[in-house]
Design a protein around this motif. Structure first.
Motif, PDB file in Angstrom:
ATOM      1  N   PHE A 230     -59.967  13.512 -30.096  1.00 46.23           N
ATOM      2  CA  PHE A 230     -59.644  14.709 -29.313  1.00 46.23           C
ATOM      3  C   PHE A 230     -59.383  15.973 -30.123  1.00 46.23           C
ATOM      4  O   PHE A 230     -59.361  17.063 -29.551  1.00 46.23           O
ATOM      5  CB  PHE A 230     -58.415  14.421 -28.418  1.00 46.23           C
ATOM      6  N   ASN A 424     -60.767   6.447 -23.542  1.00 45.81           N
ATOM      7  CA  ASN A 424     -61.914   6.886 -22.731  1.00 45.81           C
ATOM      8  C   ASN A 424     -61.599   6.778 -21.244  1.00 45.81           C
ATOM      9  O   ASN A 424     -61.997   7.633 -20.441  1.00 45.81           O
ATOM     10  CB  ASN A 424     -63.151   6.041 -23.067  1.00 45.81           C
ATOM     11  N   THR A 427     -59.494   9.756 -20.093  1.00 43.96           N
ATOM     12  CA  THR A 427     -60.296  10.962 -19.867  1.00 43.96           C
ATOM     13  C   THR A 427     -61.006  10.892 -18.523  1.00 43.96           C
ATOM     14  O   THR A 427     -61.000  11.857 -17.741  1.00 43.96           O
ATOM     15  CB  THR A 427     -61.327  11.117 -21.002  1.00 43.96           C
ATOM     16  N   PRO A 433     -54.421  11.376 -22.416  1.00 43.14           N
ATOM     17  CA  PRO A 433     -54.732  10.375 -23.462  1.00 43.14           C
ATOM     18  C   PRO A 433     -53.518  10.046 -24.330  1.00 43.14           C
ATOM     19  O   PRO A 433     -53.390   8.916 -24.800  1.00 43.14           O
ATOM     20  CB  PRO A 433     -55.821  11.066 -24.285  1.00 43.14           C
TER      21      PRO A 433
END
Length: 499
Positions: A230, A424, A427, A433
């Motif tokens: 990120f 993942n 997101t 996250p």
């Protein structure tokens, strides 16, 4: 020579009695081994099933091995080191892996660390430092069993929050054994007391491993994932994904402090120690300390060596590995003549070393064959219809999944496998996250249910006072309690500090 009674019964009756005795012995033998036979039957049945979609044949085989090993770990129909040997053989036969490759997978830095830590524990006992540490704890807590348990958990936890739970468990094991053995020489009379004191060490270490980045490798793994997934140097908004040492402590250290008294409460209520006061052990302990007099030059030398080992773990683990430093420390004690090899050889439970090595090896195969990822994805797919794919439901589902996985492999491997999937998923679901990353990493510390869940559990199990069923009987309570504390923190505390 046959007894007169045997002769007077007659040949036919004698034969019948022998036949009945033989039959009884056979039944007794098979009854004792029933869980071993049941585990093999279940394993054979699972192996003969068609390989599920998305799972490789090797992954199917290693999952079968994991199921059989878990049953044997829990029921213990054969010595646990035998299970380790079966895991090694099964990797060659079922997975078709070359035996040299399997042998290499058994030894890594973690296994070296377990071995070196157990050797250092023998050195500490030989120098009788364990008695002095136990004396200092008792002087702070008093002699009530509850207070002593809390003191052991607190000392273990505070140390483990900075230098890793493996190290502290190895240091504190002789302290616990000293208090147990001074209370009674008969293990049956101090059965529950031993369980409470030893679990105070391992669970005190486990709840503390989440408190700082250096508390466990899993924490560093997740910090690396956040940055890799990120962080964008050109985008200032992504700076929040760079989690510093202090920032981690702000998020996680309060959770450790809240859980500390709860560990003692759960253990004491679950096992009810036979002795509510350890005055008897403390009197003996004080007498032994007074007989030994002031600390000798050898005692101070031991402390200096151990302090250097701790500094080595803190400062040079990245370069040398924690296992190398642990073994080097044990070698120092041997070279200085403060312990001899026979003491080390007799004091170390080599079967535990073998068990942990085999568990790590199987965990690697779960990761390499894709079996762990298949389990994770299948589990989360199953929860979707239940509405557990977002919000608190998703947090709880991720926590349950991580708790299940971390009890079958090392917590570092669990985070390494689940981290990318969970981040993942966060997101895609519009979740934070960082929040789900913390949920995953902290849940990986809930390996309370099995001997091989964490090195701290493995180390206290090596004392010989614990049964594998003890971990199950109290482990689920600890896992439930820790999950509730974490979800409350995720709901109220973490948003308040910026997650």
């Amino acid at each position: 020579m046959l007894s007169p009674n045997f002769k007077s019964i007659g040949p036919k009756k004698n034969f019948n009695r022998l036949e009945q005795l033989s039959s009884a012995l056979h039944l007794h033998y098979f009854w004792e081994k029933r869980w071993f036979l049941i585990a093999l039957a279940i394993g054979t049945g699972v192996l003969l099933l068609p390989t599920p979609d998305g799972l490789t044949p090797q992954g199917h085989a290693v999952l079968t091995m994991a199921i059989v090993a878990t049953i044997l770990f829990i029921t213990e129909p054969i010595p646990l080191p035998s299970v380790a040997l079966l895991i090694i053989v099964a990797q060659v036969i079922l997975l078709g892996i070359d035996s040299t490759t399997v042998a290499k997978s058994l030894m890594n830095d973690s296994v070296l660390f377990i071995m070196g830590s157990l050797m250092l524990a023998v050195c500490v006992v030989k120098q009788k430092l364990d008695k002095r540490i136990a004396w200092y704890i008792v002087r702070m807590t008093g002699t009530k069993t509850v207070n002593v348990c809390f003191g052991i958990s607190a000392v273990s936890g505070v140390l483990a929050s900075f230098i890793g739970e493996h190290t502290v468990a190895a240091m504190m094991l002789p302290v616990g054994i000293t208090l147990i053995s001074l209370t009674s020489d008969d293990p049956k009379r101090v059965r529950n007391l031993a369980v409470v004191l030893l679990f105070s060490i391992s669970y005190g270490c486990s709840v503390a491993g989440i408190a700082t980045p250096s508390g466990g490798a899993r924490n560093a793994i997740m910090i690396g994932y956040w940055k890799e997934f990120f962080f964008d140097p050109t985008n200032p908004e992504t700076q929040k994904y760079l989690i510093s040492y202090l920032k981690w402590m702000i998020y996680a250290y309060p959770m450790f402090l809240i859980q500390l008294p709860l560990v003692t409460l759960v253990l004491v209520l679950s096992f009810r120690p036979e002795f509510r006061d350890l005055s008897r052990a403390v009197v003996k302990l004080r007498s032994q300390i007074e007989q030994e007099g002031a600390m000798s030059g050898g005692d101070w030398l031991s402390i200096i060596v151990f302090f250097l080992i701790l500094m080595g773990w803190i400062c040079f683990s990245d370069q040398l590995g924690m296992g190398t430093i642990a073994v080097l420390g044990a070698v120092c004690f041997l070279v200085l003549g403060m312990v001899n090899w026979q003491d080390v050889n007799n004091g170390v439970n080599w079967g535990v070393v073998l068990l942990y090595a085999a568990a790590i090896s199987m965990g690697l195969q779960m990761k390499d064959t894709g079996a762990a990822i298949w389990v994770a994805e299948s589990f989360l797919e199953t929860l979707k219809p239940l509405g557990a794919d977002e919000g608190v439901g998703l947090w709880a589902a991720v926590s349950v999944l991580t708790t299940g996985v971390t009890n079958t492999m090392s917590n570092g491997a669990a985070v390494a496998v689940l981290g990318p999937i969970v981040l993942n998923m966060a997101t895609a679901a519009g979740e934070s996250p960082i929040l789900l990353g913390f949920v995953t990493t902290i849940s990986s510390a809930f390996a309370y249910l099995t001997v091989v869940g964490t090195p701290a559990c493995t180390i206290v199990y090596s004392s010989g006072y614990l049964k594998t069923t003890d971990f199950l009987s109290v482990g689920w309570k600890m896992a439930l309690l820790s999950t509730i504390v974490m979800l409350i923190a995720a709901w109220f505390y973490w948003p308040a500090v910026g997650v």
